[in-house]
Motif scaffolding. Structure first.
Motif, PDB file in Angstrom:
ATOM      1  N   PRO A 228     -47.713 102.071  93.092  1.00 44.20           N
ATOM      2  CA  PRO A 228     -47.772 100.638  92.727  1.00 44.20           C
ATOM      3  C   PRO A 228     -46.495 100.567  92.161  1.00 44.20           C
ATOM      4  O   PRO A 228     -46.310 101.619  91.275  1.00 44.20           O
ATOM      5  CB  PRO A 228     -49.162 100.508  92.088  1.00 44.20           C
ATOM      6  N   GLU A 229     -45.954  99.409  91.920  1.00 45.04           N
ATOM      7  CA  GLU A 229     -44.331  98.645  90.820  1.00 45.04           C
ATOM      8  C   GLU A 229     -45.488  98.244  89.190  1.00 45.04           C
ATOM      9  O   GLU A 229     -46.306  97.371  89.334  1.00 45.04           O
ATOM     10  CB  GLU A 229     -43.923  97.636  91.198  1.00 45.04           C
ATOM     11  N   PRO A 230     -45.311  99.697  88.302  1.00 47.98           N
ATOM     12  CA  PRO A 230     -46.243  98.906  87.032  1.00 47.98           C
ATOM     13  C   PRO A 230     -45.750  97.278  86.978  1.00 47.98           C
ATOM     14  O   PRO A 230     -46.941  97.356  86.308  1.00 47.98           O
ATOM     15  CB  PRO A 230     -44.948  99.834  86.274  1.00 47.98           C
ATOM     16  N   GLU A 231     -44.204  96.671  86.660  1.00 46.35           N
ATOM     17  CA  GLU A 231     -43.839  95.607  86.519  1.00 46.35           C
ATOM     18  C   GLU A 231     -44.995  94.714  87.449  1.00 46.35           C
ATOM     19  O   GLU A 231     -44.931  93.330  86.720  1.00 46.35           O
ATOM     20  CB  GLU A 231     -42.674  95.070  87.108  1.00 46.35           C
ATOM     21  N   ARG A 232     -45.456  94.682  88.680  1.00 47.98           N
ATOM     22  CA  ARG A 232     -46.212  93.616  89.373  1.00 47.98           C
ATOM     23  C   ARG A 232     -47.705  93.764  88.780  1.00 47.98           C
ATOM     24  O   ARG A 232     -48.461  92.562  89.213  1.00 47.98           O
ATOM     25  CB  ARG A 232     -46.481  94.328  91.247  1.00 47.98           C
TER      26      ARG A 232
ATOM     27  N   PHE B 196     -51.205  82.815  85.977  1.00 47.01           N
ATOM     28  CA  PHE B 196     -51.398  84.110  86.726  1.00 47.01           C
ATOM     29  C   PHE B 196     -51.200  84.759  85.691  1.00 47.01           C
ATOM     30  O   PHE B 196     -52.096  86.486  85.566  1.00 47.01           O
ATOM     31  CB  PHE B 196     -50.857  84.661  87.696  1.00 47.01           C
ATOM     32  N   THR B 197     -49.877  85.888  85.168  1.00 45.39           N
ATOM     33  CA  THR B 197     -49.141  86.644  84.427  1.00 45.39           C
ATOM     34  C   THR B 197     -49.932  87.204  83.220  1.00 45.39           C
ATOM     35  O   THR B 197     -49.074  87.245  82.506  1.00 45.39           O
ATOM     36  CB  THR B 197     -47.597  86.311  84.482  1.00 45.39           C
ATOM     37  N   ASP B 198     -50.191  85.930  82.640  1.00 44.45           N
ATOM     38  CA  ASP B 198     -50.854  85.377  81.866  1.00 44.45           C
ATOM     39  C   ASP B 198     -51.663  86.201  81.210  1.00 44.45           C
ATOM     40  O   ASP B 198     -52.475  86.841  80.382  1.00 44.45           O
ATOM     41  CB  ASP B 198     -51.145  84.410  80.480  1.00 44.45           C
ATOM     42  N   MET B 199     -52.439  86.419  82.132  1.00 47.01           N
ATOM     43  CA  MET B 199     -53.786  87.608  82.398  1.00 47.01           C
ATOM     44  C   MET B 199     -53.902  88.840  81.573  1.00 47.01           C
ATOM     45  O   MET B 199     -54.275  89.139  80.696  1.00 47.01           O
ATOM     46  CB  MET B 199     -54.918  86.845  83.609  1.00 47.01           C
ATOM     47  N   ALA B 200     -53.062  89.534  81.821  1.00 43.95           N
ATOM     48  CA  ALA B 200     -52.920  90.745  81.131  1.00 43.95           C
ATOM     49  C   ALA B 200     -51.863  90.683  80.170  1.00 43.95           C
ATOM     50  O   ALA B 200     -52.547  92.188  79.556  1.00 43.95           O
ATOM     51  CB  ALA B 200     -51.915  91.470  82.565  1.00 43.95           C
TER      52      ALA B 200
ATOM     53  N   PRO C 103     -41.777  88.161  95.838  1.00 45.89           N
ATOM     54  CA  PRO C 103     -40.819  88.589  94.731  1.00 45.89           C
ATOM     55  C   PRO C 103     -41.978  88.036  92.882  1.00 45.89           C
ATOM     56  O   PRO C 103     -41.925  87.786  92.857  1.00 45.89           O
ATOM     57  CB  PRO C 103     -40.164  87.314  95.096  1.00 45.89           C
ATOM     58  N   LEU C 104     -41.025  89.002  92.120  1.00 45.15           N
ATOM     59  CA  LEU C 104     -41.963  89.100  91.010  1.00 45.15           C
ATOM     60  C   LEU C 104     -41.701  87.708  90.098  1.00 45.15           C
ATOM     61  O   LEU C 104     -42.658  87.410  89.770  1.00 45.15           O
ATOM     62  CB  LEU C 104     -41.497  90.293  90.280  1.00 45.15           C
ATOM     63  N   ASP C 105     -40.407  87.521  90.224  1.00 44.49           N
ATOM     64  CA  ASP C 105     -40.732  85.383  89.663  1.00 44.49           C
ATOM     65  C   ASP C 105     -41.435  84.994  90.295  1.00 44.49           C
ATOM     66  O   ASP C 105     -41.460  84.169  89.201  1.00 44.49           O
ATOM     67  CB  ASP C 105     -38.856  85.847  89.296  1.00 44.49           C
ATOM     68  N   ARG C 106     -42.204  84.682  90.913  1.00 48.82           N
ATOM     69  CA  ARG C 106     -42.597  84.216  91.518  1.00 48.82           C
ATOM     70  C   ARG C 106     -44.355  83.652  91.017  1.00 48.82           C
ATOM     71  O   ARG C 106     -45.054  83.211  91.338  1.00 48.82           O
ATOM     72  CB  ARG C 106     -42.793  84.434  93.066  1.00 48.82           C
ATOM     73  N   LEU C 107     -44.300  85.552  91.007  1.00 49.87           N
ATOM     74  CA  LEU C 107     -45.738  85.908  90.511  1.00 49.87           C
ATOM     75  C   LEU C 107     -46.925  84.819  88.882  1.00 49.87           C
ATOM     76  O   LEU C 107     -47.853  84.195  88.946  1.00 49.87           O
ATOM     77  CB  LEU C 107     -46.035  86.971  89.679  1.00 49.87           C
ATOM     78  N   CYS C 108     -45.845  84.482  88.093  1.00 54.95           N
ATOM     79  CA  CYS C 108     -46.367  84.114  87.009  1.00 54.95           C
ATOM     80  C   CYS C 108     -46.308  81.951  87.774  1.00 54.95           C
ATOM     81  O   CYS C 108     -46.896  81.359  87.101  1.00 54.95           O
ATOM     82  CB  CYS C 108     -45.215  83.662  86.167  1.00 54.95           C
ATOM     83  N   HIS C 109     -46.104  81.704  88.820  1.00 57.07           N
ATOM     84  CA  HIS C 109     -46.842  80.438  89.796  1.00 57.07           C
ATOM     85  C   HIS C 109     -47.532  80.427  90.202  1.00 57.07           C
ATOM     86  O   HIS C 109     -48.257  79.296  90.516  1.00 57.07           O
ATOM     87  CB  HIS C 109     -45.508  79.851  90.918  1.00 57.07           C
ATOM     88  N   ALA C 110     -48.061  81.690  90.759  1.00 55.30           N
ATOM     89  CA  ALA C 110     -49.521  81.493  91.378  1.00 55.30           C
ATOM     90  C   ALA C 110     -50.251  80.778  90.448  1.00 55.30           C
ATOM     91  O   ALA C 110     -50.856  80.658  90.040  1.00 55.30           O
ATOM     92  CB  ALA C 110     -49.884  83.173  91.410  1.00 55.30           C
TER      93      ALA C 110
END
Ligand code: NDP
Ligand code: MG
Length: 398
Positions: free
Chosen positions: A297-301, A340-344, A181-188
């Motif tokens: 590919p989903e742009p948000e992911r 994880f999501t901070d990298m981009a 789920p997209l909202d889990r990515l920041c916790h990877a």
């Protein structure tokens, strides 16, 4: 006997290259092998393959390497200059498999001596595509792709004219988080990001697969290597990782390269080119596989894909800035400083920052300017990382 050198021998690509070369030891005369921190592996490979010289990139590991090679007849050397000297040793075929921008100068050096360069180090083309291609041209040196997608495109183009190409489609596995789920990515976590569903690769490229920074680099690599325009390059998620790329021609035909996810295919193709030799890779049973699937590919992911488009549209030294910022963000994620999501978002900030630096992106593409842009990007990335981490720049530099 063919004289071969392997830059980055201790890594995943380097070890796969050795696997192929050691199956026909009488055909190869191993000149130079290079590594960095893994001295035991470097020394063991150098002795087994009877290399002339083994080089570690780390100055402070010279004594360890020298001790490991004592009495073996293999010379030991260390440091950046020694790495360049290794790449300059006359060879017929050189594998460029150092990870990151550190692979650029040794690869250019190998091209300057006219060796055929098998290029796994995609960062060279991202940072300095025009310089790499021009160096190959003026030295009449052959450049061969090793990245699986680019090897696939290269193979699909045999006997074809580049003018007949309408589009190039490179596939992506989608990485470790394609179904999260997209909202889990920041916790990877780094541990979760270093597990790839299909390929076994080095740690850094595996995290880059999860974030799609790897595919972002590959979009730029495609543009630079094949000289196609950004709007001709597409990417599609293909979870099975069996089709590596497709080339679409003006008559509507799509030529696909299909094979198991095993880098020894692309390495072997580059090793034996222009011949095709038998390779120890699995043969696919299509009936058993049953179905191949694809999705957009989903742009948000995967925000890295849009950043690659921005870099290609901007041109100049934007690729060097992009890669430098990406490498620092990856270091910071692995060290636990950012999410994880901070990298981009760090890379996006650095690209925006670079636009405001007079002359930085539009400087001529010389090695010196590429290095400067890379260093500036790393500095700017460290500041963006420190801000997100709520820490000092010194502490995130580690
Ligand atoms: P690894 O991390 O497994 O290996 C990297 C190699 O580079 C090692 O030999 C390492 O030495 C050496 N190295 C690390 N830092 C430096 C440095 N600063 N200076 C000189 N040498 C250094 O990477 P991979 O083999 O996975 O990838 C290598 C390249 O190939 C990358 O550019 C990657 O993007 C590309 N690639 C990889 C694929 C794969 O399947 N693995 C597929 C397609 C492309 P040591 O280990 O001794 O520290
Ligand atoms: Mg690839």
């Amino acid at each position: 006997m063919r004289r071969v050198s392997i830059l980055g021998v201790t890594g995943s690509i380097g070890q796969n290259t050795i696997d192929l070369i050691s199956r026909a030891p009488d055909e190869y005369d191993v000149v130079a092998l290079t590594g960095a921190g893994n001295i035991d592996q470097l020394a063991a490979d150098a002795v087994r393959l009877r290399a002339d010289v083994a080089v570690t990139a780390h100055d402070d590991r010279y004594e360890d390497l020298q001790a490991a090679l004592k009495g073996t007849g293999v010379a030991a050397a260390a440091g950046t200059e020694a790495l360049i000297e290794a790449a300059a040793r006359p060879a017929d075929w050189v594998m460029s498999a150092i990870v990151g921008a550190a692979g650029l100068t040794p690869g250019l050096t190998a091209l300057e001596q006219g060796a055929t360069l098998a290029l796994a180090n995609k960062e060279s083309l991202v940072c300095a595509g025009a310089l790499v291609m021009e160096t190959a041209r003026v030295n009449d040196a052959q450049l061969l792709p090793v990245d699986s997608e680019h090897s696939a495109v290269f193979q699909a183009l045999v006997g074809e004219e580049i003018a007949a190409v309408e589009r190039v489609i490179i596939t992506a596995s989608g990485g470790a988080f394609r179904d999260w789920p997209l909202d889990r990515l920041c916790h990877a976590t780094p541990a979760e990001a270093t597990t790839h569903p299909n390929w076994t690769m080095g740690q850094r490229i595996t995290v880059d697969s999860a974030s799609m920074f790897n595919k972002a680099l590959e979009l730029i690599e495609t543009k630079e290597f094949f000289g196609v325009s950004p709007d001709q390059i597409e990417t599609v998620i293909h979870p099975e990782s069996l089709i590596h790329a497709l080339v679409g021609f003006r008559d509507g035909a799509l030529m696909a390269h299909v094979g198991p996810p095993d880098m020894r295919h692309a390495i072997g193709y580059a090793l034996h080119w222009p011949e095709r030799r038998e390779l120890p890779v699995a043969r696919l049973d299509l009936a058993q596989i049953g179905a191949l699937t694809f999705r957009a590919p989903e742009p948000e992911r995967y925000p890295a894909l849009a950043l690659a488009r921005q870099v290609m549209a901007r041109g100049g030294l934007a690729g060097a800035v992009f890669n430098g910022a990406k490498e620092r963000s990856l270091d910071a994620f692995l060290a636990g400083h950012i999410r994880f999501t901070d990298m981009a978002s760090v890379v996006a900030d650095v690209l925006d920052w670079a636009e405001g630096q007079a002359g930085l992106l539009d400087a001529a593409m010389t090695l010196e300017n590429v290095r400067f842009a890379d260093a500036e990007a790393r500095r700017a990335a460290d500041m963006a990382i420190a801000k997100r981490a709520g820490a000092t720049v010194e502490s995130v530099r580690g």
